[in-house]
Structures are given as structure tokens and as C-alpha cells.
Design a protein around this motif. Structure first.
Motif, short mmCIF file in Angstrom:
data_model
loop_
_atom_site.label_atom_id
_atom_site.label_comp_id
_atom_site.label_asym_id
_atom_site.label_seq_id
_atom_site.Cartn_x
_atom_site.Cartn_y
_atom_site.Cartn_z
N ALA A 161 0.83 -1.19 0.00
CA ALA A 161 0.00 0.00 0.00
C ALA A 161 0.87 1.25 0.00
CB ALA A 161 -0.93 0.01 1.21
N LEU A 162 0.33 2.31 -0.57
CA LEU A 162 1.07 3.56 -0.67
C LEU A 162 1.49 4.07 0.70
CD1 LEU A 162 1.88 5.47 -3.00
CD2 LEU A 162 -0.19 6.77 -2.52
N ASP A 163 0.59 4.01 1.66
CA ASP A 163 0.89 4.51 3.00
C ASP A 163 1.94 3.66 3.69
OD1 ASP A 163 -1.24 6.64 3.08
OD2 ASP A 163 -2.48 4.87 2.77
N GLU A 164 1.91 2.35 3.43
CA GLU A 164 2.92 1.46 4.02
C GLU A 164 4.31 1.79 3.47
OE1 GLU A 164 4.72 -1.83 6.06
OE2 GLU A 164 2.94 -0.59 6.39
N ALA A 165 4.37 2.06 2.16
CA ALA A 165 5.65 2.42 1.55
C ALA A 165 6.17 3.74 2.12
CB ALA A 165 5.49 2.54 0.03
N ALA A 166 5.28 4.71 2.28
CA ALA A 166 5.68 6.00 2.85
C ALA A 166 6.18 5.82 4.28
CB ALA A 166 4.52 6.97 2.80
N ARG A 167 5.49 4.97 5.04
CA ARG A 167 5.88 4.74 6.43
C ARG A 167 7.27 4.14 6.52
NH1 ARG A 167 6.18 0.79 10.00
NH2 ARG A 167 5.42 -0.79 8.54
N ARG A 168 7.57 3.21 5.60
CA ARG A 168 8.88 2.55 5.64
C ARG A 168 10.02 3.49 5.23
NH1 ARG A 168 8.97 -2.81 6.44
NH2 ARG A 168 6.95 -3.87 6.52
N MET A 169 9.71 4.48 4.44
CA MET A 169 10.75 5.42 4.03
C MET A 169 10.96 6.53 5.06
SD MET A 169 10.61 5.80 -0.10
CE MET A 169 8.85 5.78 -0.36
#
Length: 407
Positions: A161-169
Motif C-alpha cells: 500500500a502507498l501509505d505502508e511504503a511511505a511509512r517505511r521510508m
């Protein structure tokens, strides 16, 4: 009243009382995890734009999911994601507490991470870079617009998910994150080790260009529609006007959107009267946002757009184009014509739910279609430092259009 009539009355009252107790105790009948699922279901039931819920029995799905023995929050989140997946709408999604806080921070003006705006490719669903923030670790590392992010710290981004990717970065300043990139036109993959840093989210860059034209041009680049975007754009317009700008170029390229209200307020800085955007809810009811007669700039305007211009950026571009306030130059925009609202869940998580779609003032539904600029100028991705320079073909075309307007 006889005894029989009195008995019937008492029985009816008792039945009503029991039904009332049953309604009051529904939440108590479920576990905490089930109640999170139930509240998510209710939010979508009340607010989601498609009242057919992707042509399924939404009540039946509720009963099915609540029969599960959910023992903890993680199981609840998995069930909510499964429920939302049936809508086939990537923009309606669960935001876990950390993701929800990060989203709120990113629209408020500051965060800590790599400084990279991301989105999902409309055709493939693959995670891709929209644009690195000026002066960010991502820009310094050499990440470019349209780079496909295939791994984050060795974890595949397929179906992430987009939000998961943002969270990991995101993360504490000074910590490292590894991004594996597939760049269009290249066969191999590139791996970047990036050190996170504090990112100041001033969304506006402005300069007075006195070399590209016989008259001074005010160049305003807007990276995101954050809470401070309207104030910063207004400040840039006023400053450039005092410096003698005789026309403006508003750069919305690779701007993924943000707050709807910011897009509307910025349109009001340029347009004195007329409709800015129409919204359509699940009942098909048409609403609109209008100009308020408070525009602060009346000089000629050209707007730069490309395939990374999305959502609130398209609302602004469409308002300016349809009202005849600006000429659009560049490439067809992304095509995101849906509006999401954020809803709180009981455990500090949240839901982003598609609640409406929008149409431009000429009633164009641009979802998955995009907005075609008045002058199409294809261009390979350029760095932020090249934007607004002689290396920027779209910018030079915008300068030409301002010359035509001036004449």
C-alpha cells in the motif's frame, strides 16, 4: 381497558424495551477487535461514494466478517483490509496509527525521512517516484521522477500500500533506508542507501526570471497542497509582483495533490469569479466551490502540467483552464478525479474513504482520463535543479505562450 388489553400493552412495552437493550448492547457483544471492524464497516456504509459497494451485499459481508473470532488489533486490521479490498478502490484504505499520524504530519508542514513524493502507477499499480523534494536526501542521492521503487530495505513493494511504503521510508533523522530502483529505459536495477533527514515542507519555490523574456516572469513551483500551501503561494505572488513580474508560470508538474481545500483556495488567488470545481456525491447531488472575488494577481498566467500532476493539482489546473484564466502547457495529467475524507477509528487508526468525485467547471470527469494541456510538449524527466532553466523545454514553451499573451 380489560386485563387482556393491559397484558398486550405490557407485552408490547417489554418487547420495545428488549429491542432497545439489544441495540444498546450490540457493541458490548463484540470484542474490541470486532468493534474496530464494525466501526470501519459503518464508516464506509455511511460515506462511500458507490452505494452498490462494487455491486455486492454490504450487509451480508458485515455478518460474515463479524462471525470471525478476532482476538487482537492485527487480526482486525487484516479483516478491514480484506473488507476494503472488495471495493476495488485503492484510494479507500486503512491507515494504521503510525501511518495516520505520518499522513497528518506530511500535510502539516514537516516530516523526517528521505523526502520523496510517491504514487502508484495508474496502469500497473507499481510504486513509483513522483518527485524528490528540493534539497532532500532523495534528490541528493539521484532519485528521479518515474523511477520504479521495487524494494524498500530488501522488501518487495509489489502489492504494498502507498501509505505502508511511505511509512517505511520515513524514520528518525540519521538512520538509513535502502531503495532498489528500476529506471525506465534501463535494464538493470539501481540500489540507493539513503540517510534520512528532517524535511522542511515549504511547498513553494519562487524566482523572478529576467533572462528568458523581454519582460520579467514570475516562476512559482508548487510541490504539494499542504496546510501552508495557500499562504506560501500568496506570499510568492506578492513578492514577485513587487519585483516587477509581468506574467506568471505556475509549475504543477509532479505535484501529487494533497488537501482539497488548499487547491480551492489557491485557485481563488488567481480567479475573481466563476465556478472552480463541482463535486458529486453518492446520491448524484452536485455541489460546487466558487471564486470569492479576492484574486490577488491579474497578470497573464501559464500552468505547467505532466503525468505526475494529480488530484488537487488537477482541480487547480482544470479551474484555471476552464475559466480561461490560464494556458496549460506540458503533458496530459495523471487522472485522479476522486475525493477522499479521513475518518478516525477508536484505536488512533484511521480510514481514507472515497466520498465523492469532482468535475472541472466545464463538467469534465477526468478520472483515469486526465486533463489535456492546451499545448502538448513532451519531455523526458528532468531534475528539480533543471526546472525553469534552458534545459526545460516545457518551461521555454510556457515563456513563448506568455509572449503570445503579451502581444
Amino acid at each position: 381497558m380489560g386485563l387482556r388489553g393491559l397484558g398486550k400493552l405490557i407485552g408490547a412495552i417489554a418487547l420495545i424495551f428488549l429491542c432497545w437493550l439489544g441495540g444498546m448492547s450490540e457493541a458490548a457483544a463484540f470484542s474490541e477487535a470486532q468493534n474496530i471492524v464494525l466501526e470501519s464497516w459503518r464508516i464506509v456504509n455511511r460515506a462511500y461514494i458507490d452505494e452498490t459497494f462494487n455491486h455486492q451485499n454490504w450487509w451480508q459481508l458485515r455478518e460474515k466478517l463479524l462471525k470471525r473470532p478476532l482476538d487482537n488489533r492485527e487480526q482486525a486490521y487484516g479483516t478491514i483490509r480484506e473488507m476494503l479490498a472488495t471495493l476495488d478502490d485503492p484510494f479507500t484504505r486503512l491507515l494504521e496509527p503510525e501511518q495516520y499520524r505520518s499522513l497528518q504530519v506530511s500535510t502539516s508542514g514537516e516530516l523526517s525521512g528521505v523526502g520523496l513524493q510517491i504514487d502508484l502507477d495508474a496502469e500497473t499499480g507499481q510504486l513509483e517516484a513522483v518527485s524528490p523534494i528540493a534539497g532532500s536526501p532523495a534528490e541528493a542521492a539521484g532519485i528521479k521522477p518515474l523511477d520504479k521503487i521495487v524494494e524498500i530495505d530488501g522488501l518487495s513493494t509489489k502489492d504494498m500500500a502507498l501509505d505502508e511504503a511511505a511509512r517505511r521510508m520515513r524514520g528518525k533523522a540519521g538512520t538509513k533506508v535502502s531503495l532498489t530502483i528500476a529506471r525506465p529505459g534501463e535494464t538493470g536495477r539501481r540500489k540507493f542507501e539513503i540517510v534520512r533527514d528532517r524535511i522542511a515542507l515549504n511547498p513553494v519555490y519562487a524566482m523572478l526570471d529576467t533572462t528568458s523574456s523581454s519582460t520579467p516572469i514570475g516562476y512559482v513551483r508548487l510541490a504539494q497542497f499542504s496546510a501552508n500551501a495557500t499562504q506560501e503561494v500568496a506570499h510568492a505572488i506578492a513578492k514577485l509582483g513587487k519585483q516587477g513580474a509581468q506574467g506568471y508560470i505556475l509549475d504543477l508538474r509532479n505535484n501529487p495533490g494533497g488537501l482539497l481545500q488548499a487547491g480551492i483556495e489557491i485557485a481563488r488567488l488567481w480567479i475573481d469569479e466563476g465556478t472552480l470545481v463541482y463535486t458529486v456525491n453518492r446520491q448524484g447531488t452536485l455541489g460546487s466551490f466558487e471564486a470569492t472575488g479576492n484574486a490577488i494577481a491579474d497578470k497573464p498566467l501559464v500552468v505547467l502540467v505532466n503525468q505526475g500532476t494529480a488530484s488537487a493539482s488537477e482541480i487547480l489546473a482544470g479551474a484555471l483552464q476552464d475559466n480561461g484564466r490560464a494556458i496549460l502547457v506540458g503533458e496530459k495529467t495523471f487522472g485522479k478525479g476522486l475525493i477522499q475524507s479521513l475518518f478516525d477509528l477508536p484505536d488512533d487508526a484511521g480510514l481514507a474513504v472515497t466520498v465523492a468525485k469532482y468535475e472541472t467547471p466545464s463538467h469534465q470527469d477526468i478520472h483515469k482520463r486526465g486533463i489535456l494541456p492546451d499545448r502538448v510538449v513532451p519531455q523526458e524527466p528532468i531534475t528539480l535543479s533543471e526546472a525553469g532553466t534552458s534545459s526545460d523545454k516545457q518551461y521555454l514553451a510556457a515563456v513563448e505562450e506568455l509572449g503570445i499573451i503579451d502581444n
